[in-house]
Write a protein that holds these residues in place. Structure first.
Motif: not given
Length: 79
Positions: A26-36
């Motif tokens: 979940q943390e990684r997905i959140t970071k990827l969404e923020e990066r996107q």
């Protein structure tokens, strides 16, 4: 301790590992969404900048063409 106690402890340990793994995902997905989101903002900004530059260039080209036509017309009338 009986076998059932060890099975229960092992099951709890496995569930904690799964919960930790899900949390990390979940943390990684959140970071990827923020990066996107950041990348999308950058892309939008680049598109806006390129559009403005292209419009400015085309307007300048049109002015140059209009000036050239006027000069050509003026040279025909003076001859």
């Amino acid at each position: 301790m009986s076998i059932n106690d060890w099975n229960t402890i092992f099951l709890i340990f496995v569930l904690l590992l799964i919960a930790g793994y899900v949390y990390l995902l979940q943390e990684r997905i959140t970071k990827l969404e923020e990066r996107q989101d950041i990348q999308q903002k950058i892309n939008d900004s680049l598109i806006d900048t390129c559009t403005r530059l292209l419009r400015s260039y085309l307007a300048q080209q049109q002015k140059s063409q209009d000036t050239a036509v006027r000069v050509k017309d003026m040279s025909k009338t003076t001859l």
